[in-house]
Design an enzyme around this catalytic site. Structure first.
Site, PDB file in Angstrom:
ATOM      1  N   TYR A  20       0.820  -1.214   0.000  1.00 17.85           N
ATOM      2  CA  TYR A  20       0.000   0.000   0.000  1.00 17.85           C
ATOM      3  C   TYR A  20       0.855   1.266   0.000  1.00 17.85           C
ATOM      4  O   TYR A  20       0.661   2.171   0.816  1.00 17.85           O
ATOM      5  CB  TYR A  20      -0.940  -0.010   1.217  1.00 17.85           C
ATOM      6  CG  TYR A  20      -2.024  -1.063   1.086  1.00 17.85           C
ATOM      7  CD1 TYR A  20      -3.193  -0.788   0.389  1.00 17.85           C
ATOM      8  CD2 TYR A  20      -1.865  -2.331   1.634  1.00 17.85           C
ATOM      9  CE1 TYR A  20      -4.171  -1.755   0.238  1.00 17.85           C
ATOM     10  CE2 TYR A  20      -2.845  -3.309   1.479  1.00 17.85           C
ATOM     11  CZ  TYR A  20      -4.000  -3.007   0.791  1.00 17.85           C
ATOM     12  OH  TYR A  20      -4.966  -3.967   0.631  1.00 17.85           O
ATOM     13  N   TYR A 148     -11.800  -7.281   7.051  1.00 15.99           N
ATOM     14  CA  TYR A 148     -10.640  -7.418   6.172  1.00 15.99           C
ATOM     15  C   TYR A 148     -10.325  -8.897   6.024  1.00 15.99           C
ATOM     16  O   TYR A 148     -10.170  -9.604   7.028  1.00 15.99           O
ATOM     17  CB  TYR A 148      -9.411  -6.670   6.711  1.00 15.99           C
ATOM     18  CG  TYR A 148      -8.223  -6.881   5.805  1.00 15.99           C
ATOM     19  CD1 TYR A 148      -8.115  -6.167   4.608  1.00 15.99           C
ATOM     20  CD2 TYR A 148      -7.253  -7.839   6.082  1.00 15.99           C
ATOM     21  CE1 TYR A 148      -7.062  -6.405   3.733  1.00 15.99           C
ATOM     22  CE2 TYR A 148      -6.200  -8.077   5.218  1.00 15.99           C
ATOM     23  CZ  TYR A 148      -6.110  -7.362   4.044  1.00 15.99           C
ATOM     24  OH  TYR A 148      -5.070  -7.599   3.171  1.00 15.99           O
ATOM     25  N   ASP A 249     -12.606 -16.224   9.999  1.00 18.22           N
ATOM     26  CA  ASP A 249     -11.270 -15.822   9.569  1.00 18.22           C
ATOM     27  C   ASP A 249     -10.458 -15.491  10.819  1.00 18.22           C
ATOM     28  O   ASP A 249     -10.517 -14.385  11.340  1.00 18.22           O
ATOM     29  CB  ASP A 249     -11.373 -14.621   8.623  1.00 18.22           C
ATOM     30  CG  ASP A 249     -10.011 -14.164   8.114  1.00 18.22           C
ATOM     31  OD1 ASP A 249      -8.992 -14.656   8.631  1.00 18.22           O
ATOM     32  OD2 ASP A 249      -9.978 -13.309   7.207  1.00 18.22           O
ATOM     33  N   LYS A 278      -1.141 -15.690   9.329  1.00 23.24           N
ATOM     34  CA  LYS A 278      -0.219 -14.825  10.079  1.00 23.24           C
ATOM     35  C   LYS A 278       0.606 -15.500  11.193  1.00 23.24           C
ATOM     36  O   LYS A 278       1.810 -15.622  11.083  1.00 23.24           O
ATOM     37  CB  LYS A 278      -0.988 -13.647  10.660  1.00 23.24           C
ATOM     38  CG  LYS A 278      -1.415 -12.657   9.570  1.00 23.24           C
ATOM     39  CD  LYS A 278      -1.930 -11.370  10.153  1.00 23.24           C
ATOM     40  CE  LYS A 278      -2.029 -10.267   9.128  1.00 23.24           C
ATOM     41  NZ  LYS A 278      -3.235 -10.283   8.282  1.00 23.24           N
TER      42      LYS A 278
HETATM   43  C1  LIG Z   1      -3.780 -10.411   7.126  1.00 20.79           C
HETATM   44  C2  LIG Z   1      -5.128 -11.002   7.026  1.00 20.79           C
HETATM   45  C3  LIG Z   1      -5.513 -11.724   5.881  1.00 20.79           C
HETATM   46  C4  LIG Z   1      -4.629 -11.873   4.672  1.00 20.79           C
HETATM   47  O1  LIG Z   1      -3.450 -12.579   4.942  1.00 20.79           O
HETATM   48  P1  LIG Z   1      -2.192 -12.413   3.961  1.00 20.79           P
HETATM   49  O2  LIG Z   1      -1.215 -13.409   4.480  1.00 20.79           O
HETATM   50  O3  LIG Z   1      -1.740 -11.002   4.076  1.00 20.79           O
HETATM   51  O4  LIG Z   1      -2.657 -12.750   2.587  1.00 20.79           O
HETATM   52  C5  LIG Z   1      -6.794 -12.254   5.869  1.00 20.79           C
HETATM   53  N1  LIG Z   1      -7.622 -12.107   6.918  1.00 20.79           N
HETATM   54  C6  LIG Z   1      -7.269 -11.453   8.028  1.00 20.79           C
HETATM   55  C7  LIG Z   1      -8.232 -11.343   9.163  1.00 20.79           C
HETATM   56  C8  LIG Z   1      -6.020 -10.851   8.125  1.00 20.79           C
HETATM   57  O5  LIG Z   1      -5.680 -10.165   9.220  1.00 20.79           O
END
Ligand SMILES: *Cc1c(COP(=O)(O)O)cnc(C)c1O
Length: 438
Positions: A20, A148, A249, A278
Site C-alpha cells: 500500500y 478485512y 477468519d 499470520k
Molecule cells: C492479514 C489477514 C488476511 C490476509 O493474509 P495475507 O497473508 O496477508 O494474505 C486475511 N484475513 C485477516 C483477518 C487478516 O488479518
C-alpha cells in the site's frame, strides 16, 4: 549510513513496491540489518522495540534458537517437495496439532501459502460444497462492514467496501451482501438490536447465500474494532438456522492473540470453516491453513469433480510446516496464556487511560492488542520518523495507532512503546490538521 546502504535504499525506492505504498512518491523505508527477541535492528544503528509483531505474526520473538534449529534441521532433510502424491511428517504433524487444538468439528486441513489464499480456499470450499449439493444458486457471500480478509479478488470482494475501494473495482469485484459492522463493544452490555439488519439479510437472502464470513471478536485491518461475543454467537445461530456455512477468519486472532487460543472461544462457537495464517509459523515463513468439517470435505469429494479443485505449488512446504510445528510446540508447552494476560493487564493499566488525551477519540485493549484511536489522521512520514527516533517500531494507519507485540514482550519493553505513543500524541507534526484538507 554507509554508501552501500544508501545505494540499497535508493534502488528500493526506485524499483521495489511496498505494501500500500506509492511508487512515484514513496514514503521512506527503513533498512533492517537483523532482528532478535522483540528488537528490530536497523542498518543505520537504531534498535527498535517491535510493537507490530510484523503484522500480527511474531509470537515468540525474532531469531529464536528453537525456530532457527527447526528450519536448519528440516532444510538438511528436504526443503520442498510437491504435495501431489507425496506427503511428509512436518505437514502431517502440523495438521494433527491443528485438529487437536481447534474446535472439535474441524477435522480436515488444507494447507496453503498465505492468509488471502486460505480465505480464497475457504470461499471456494463453500461454493463447491453447495454446487456438489445441487444448490449452485447459493453463490453469494454475506459479511459485515469493516472487515478485512485479504488482497486477492475473492477476498477483496468481502473486505469493507470503503477501505477496500469497491467503487473503484466495481467492474471486477463480485457483488456480495454486507450487514452493518457489529456495534456493541466487547465490554459493553449486549444490545440485541445490533443483530437486526444482519438477521434481515439472512432471512431475505439465505437461498442465495453460500457462506457468512467474519473475523471473530476483533475486526483487524478494517478498523481494529472489538465486538461483543453475543454478536458472534448470534451469527453462528443464524448460519445454522438458515443453512449458511460459517467461515471464521482467525488469521489475525488465532493462536492466542485475543487471550483465547481462538477468538471463536469467546462465544463458545465452532465455525464450519476456519482460516489460519499470520501467526502460524510464529512470524518466520508464509504459511496458512483452512480447516473444515468432515461433512464439507465429504460432500465436496463426492461431488461432480470428485475432489476439491485447488492445489498450490508450494502446498504443505516442509520448511514452513517444520517451523510451524516448533512454534506451536513453544506455544503449547509454554505459558502463552500468562504472557498474553500480562500484556493485557499492562496495556489496560497504561494504554487505556490515554483516552483522556485531547487528541484521542477512544482506546481499547483485548489480549495482547492495544489500540489508540485518534481524532485526526496521522501524518505517516512524520509519525513513522518520530517513532524510530523514540526507539520503537509502530506503524499506524488513518486514525489508528495500535500495537500487538510478540507475546514475550516484557513490561519494560511495553512501557517504551507506550511512552513513544504518549510523546507523539503531543506533537502536531505527527498529525494532519483536518481543517486544511477538503
Ligand atoms: C492479514 C489477514 C488476511 C490476509 O493474509 P495475507 O497473508 O496477508 O494474505 C486475511 N484475513 C485477516 C483477518 C487478516 O488479518
Amino acid at each position: 549510513m554507509n554508501n552501500k546502504q544508501t545505494d540499497l535504499l535508493s534502488f528500493d525506492q526506485q524499483h521495489v513496491w511496498h505494501p500500500y505504498t506509492s511508487m512515484s512518491e514513496p514514503l521512506p523505508s527503513y533498512l533492517v540489518e537483523s532482528a532478535e527477541g522483540v528488537y528490530i535492528n536497523l542498518a543505520s544503528g537504531e534498535k527498535l522495540v517491535d510493537g507490530m509483531a510484523s503484522w500480527w505474526s511474531v509470537l515468540h520473538g525474532y531469531n529464536h534458537p528453537k525456530l532457527n534449529a527447526a528450519l536448519i534441521e528440516q532444510s538438511q532433510k528436504v526443503s520442498h517437495v510437491m504435495f501431489g502424491g507425496l506427503t511428509h511428517e512436518p505437514a502431517i504433524n502440523l495438521c494433527k496439532t491443528l485438529i487437536e487444538i481447534s474446535p472439535a468439528p474441524l477435522q480436515k486441513v488444507f494447507l496453503s501459502d498465505s492468509g488471502s489464499v486460505a480465505v480464497e480456499v475457504a470461499i471456494k470450499m463453500a461454493f463447491q460444497y453447495w454446487i456438489s449439493k445441487g444448490k449452485a444458486h447459493k453463490n453469494k457471500l454475506l459479511t459485515v462492514k469493516n472487515g478485512y480478509h485479504g488482497d486477492t479478488f475473492a477476498t477483496m470482494a468481502v473486505c469493507d467496501p470503503v477501505t477496500g475501494m469497491h467503487h473503484m473495482f466495481e467492474q471486477v469485484l463480485s457483488k456480495h451482501y454486507f450487514a452493518p459492522a457489529p456495534q456493541t463493544k466487547i465490554d459493553q452490555p449486549w444490545q440485541v438490536g445490533d443483530i437486526v439488519e444482519l438477521e434481515q439479510l439472512f432471512s431475505s437472502r439465505h437461498q442465495n447465500i453460500a457462506a457468512f464470513i467474519i473475523e471473530p471478536i476483533v475486526q483487524g485491518t478494517g478498523g481494529m474494532r472489538m465486538y461483543h461475543p453475543e454478536y458472534l454467537k448470534a451469527c453462528r445461530a443464524l448460519c445454522t438456522k438458515y443453512d449458511v456455512l460459517f467461515i471464521a477468519d482467525e488469521i489475525a486472532t488465532g493462536l492466542g492473540r485475543t487471550g483465547k487460543m481462538f477468538a471463536c472461544e469467546w462465544a463458545d462457537i465452532s465455525p464450519d470453516i476456519m482460516c489460519l495464517g499470520k501467526t502460524l509459523t510464529g512470524g518466520y515463513i508464509t504459511l496458512a491453513a483452512t480447516l473444515c468439517t468432515a461433512d464439507i470435505a465429504e460432500v465436496i469429494s463426492k461431488g461432480e469433480a470428485g475432489c476439491f479443485m485447488h492445489g498450490p505449488t508450494f502446498m504443505g512446504n516442509p520448511l514452513a510446516c517444520a517451523v510451524a510445528n516448533a512454534s506451536l510446540l513453544l506455544l503449547l508447552e509454554g505459558n502463552w496464556q500468562q504472557q498474553v494476560n500480562a500484556i493485557e493487564l499492562y496495556l489496560s493499566t497504561n494504554l487505556l487511560p490515554l483516552s483522556q488525551h485531547q487528541r484521542v477519540h477512544d482506546t481499547r485493549v483485548l489480549g495482547s492488542i492495544g489500540v489508540v484511536e485518534t481524532t485526526q489522521n496521522v501524518n505517516m512520514a512524520n509519525i513513522q520518523k518520530r517513532f524510530v527516533e523514540l526507539g520503537v517500531w509502530i506503524r499506524p494507519f488513518g486514525k489508528l495507532i495500535y500495537i500487538m507485540p510478540p507475546y514475550v514482550t516484557t513490561n519494560d519493553q511495553l512501557s517504551i512503546l507506550i511512552a513513544a505513543i504518549i510523546t507523539v500524541l503531543d506533537e502536531d507534526e505527527c498529525f494532519i490538521d483536518d481543517c486544511f484538507i477538503d
